[in-house]
Motif scaffolding. Structure first.
Motif, short mmCIF file in Angstrom:
data_model
loop_
_atom_site.label_atom_id
_atom_site.label_comp_id
_atom_site.label_asym_id
_atom_site.label_seq_id
_atom_site.Cartn_x
_atom_site.Cartn_y
_atom_site.Cartn_z
N ARG A 136 47.59 46.10 34.99
CA ARG A 136 48.30 44.89 35.39
C ARG A 136 47.32 43.74 35.65
O ARG A 136 47.73 42.66 36.11
N LEU A 137 46.05 44.00 35.41
CA LEU A 137 44.97 43.04 35.64
C LEU A 137 44.83 42.70 37.13
O LEU A 137 44.28 41.66 37.48
N SER A 138 45.34 43.58 37.97
CA SER A 138 45.20 43.42 39.41
C SER A 138 44.02 44.28 39.88
O SER A 138 43.57 45.18 39.15
N PRO A 139 43.49 44.03 41.07
CA PRO A 139 42.35 44.83 41.54
C PRO A 139 42.75 46.27 41.81
O PRO A 139 43.75 46.54 42.48
N ALA A 140 41.99 47.22 41.28
CA ALA A 140 42.24 48.63 41.51
C ALA A 140 41.84 48.98 42.94
O ALA A 140 40.75 48.63 43.39
N ARG A 141 42.71 49.65 43.64
CA ARG A 141 42.47 49.97 45.05
C ARG A 141 41.27 50.93 45.18
O ARG A 141 41.24 52.00 44.59
N GLY A 142 40.28 50.51 45.96
CA GLY A 142 39.17 51.39 46.30
C GLY A 142 38.20 51.69 45.17
O GLY A 142 37.49 52.68 45.21
N LEU A 143 38.13 50.83 44.16
CA LEU A 143 37.17 51.04 43.07
C LEU A 143 36.28 49.82 42.94
O LEU A 143 36.77 48.71 42.70
N LEU A 144 34.99 50.02 43.09
CA LEU A 144 34.03 48.92 42.99
C LEU A 144 33.26 48.99 41.68
O LEU A 144 32.98 50.07 41.15
N THR A 145 32.94 47.81 41.15
CA THR A 145 32.12 47.70 39.95
C THR A 145 31.10 46.58 40.16
O THR A 145 31.07 45.95 41.21
N LEU A 146 30.30 46.34 39.13
CA LEU A 146 29.31 45.26 39.17
C LEU A 146 29.69 44.17 38.18
O LEU A 146 30.08 44.45 37.05
N SER A 147 29.53 42.93 38.61
CA SER A 147 29.88 41.80 37.75
C SER A 147 29.02 41.73 36.50
O SER A 147 29.42 41.12 35.50
N THR A 148 27.84 42.33 36.55
CA THR A 148 26.93 42.29 35.41
C THR A 148 27.34 43.25 34.29
O THR A 148 26.80 43.17 33.19
#
Length: 264
Positions: A136-148
């Motif tokens: 849904r292009l919404s933020p996934a709950r509790g999952l972090l990533t890096l912008s790079t």
């Protein structure tokens, strides 16, 4: 010289096998002794090949407390894992490989702080800790990533949680193998991961072989990789077309957010 090299190479192979065996039976004391002897043998081999006298091993310097921020520790953990991860896994990796001091609770507001920083000064930092994006292009709950990371690595489709877990398991096993680590924290993490990967263990009571874990994870990854790659590419294309810079990093809160982004 050739005979001496052959002897050293045989001894190095024996010591490596001994370290692996000690790790499997959780004999940390023996493993540390063998690793020290292994390092000495490897330095002797290097000296013999290069013609230089062997260098004394430097004592590792412990990181000074307070010098590495929570944000930097999370960045270290994510870089090692190479895939979207939950806070508890990031904390475990930071603790096992970098002597981290972070706790899961400290990561709760971190993503929001990163988003506020980005919106006040877009691209003002070399990297941002951001959210994975759902279908849904919404933020996934509790999952972090890096912008790079490329957008394809920051979106999650139906198979992505499993693919990311396998990717993290491979990275963890590889890091343990490369460092020849007998750290109990790293081995406990590997044990937990191996339990969820078919063929990763040999049924013994000791910790699994890192090479076996990585091989088993790669074998399963091949089953899912093509489909997951297609799903992620489609999601990334949608995100690129429909979202602005901030939403591509931190997700669209609602459908109206996407409409607003498109209207700009």
């Amino acid at each position: 010289m050739s005979d001496r090299l052959d002897d050293l190479e045989r001894r190095i192979d024996e010591l490596r096998a001994g370290v692996r065996k000690a790790m499997r039976v959780r004999d940390g004391a023996t493993a540390r002794v063998l690793r020290a002897e292994l390092r000495s043998a490897e330095r002797a081999w290097d000296a013999l090949v290069s013609g230089r006298p062997p260098q004394a091993e430097e004592e590792p310097q412990a990181p000074k407390a307070g010098l590495v921020t929570v944000r930097e520790q999370v960045h270290q953990g994510l870089r090692l894992l190479g895939a979207a991860a939950q806070p508890r896994l990031i904390v475990a990796v930071s603790d096992a490989f970098f002597g981290g001091t972070i706790r899961s609770g400290q990561l709760t507001s971190l993503r929001r702080d990163e988003e506020r920083s980005f919106r006040s000064s877009p691209f003002g930092r070399p990297y941002y800790l951001c959210a994975a994006l759902t279908d849904r292009l919404s933020p996934a709950r509790g999952l972090l990533t890096l912008s790079t990371w490329p957008l394809e690595r920051r979106v999650v489709g139906p198979l992505s949680p499993r693919v990311d877990f396998l990717t993290c398991a491979i990275a963890t096993a590889t890091a343990i193998g490369e460092r020849d680590s007998d750290d109990e924290r790293a081995l406990r993490l590997l044990v937990r991961m191996a339990r969820n990967i078919p063929g990763a263990t040999d049924g013994t009571l000791g910790p699994p072989d890192p090479g076996r874990v990585a091989e088993a994870a790669r074998a399963e990854l091949l089953v899912h990789a093509d489909r997951d790659t297609r799903d992620r590419a489609e999601l990334a294309e949608r995100a690129t077309a429909q979202l602005g810079d901030a939403a591509r990093l931190f997700g669209a809160a609602t459908l109206s957010t996407i409409k607003k982004e498109n209207a700009k």
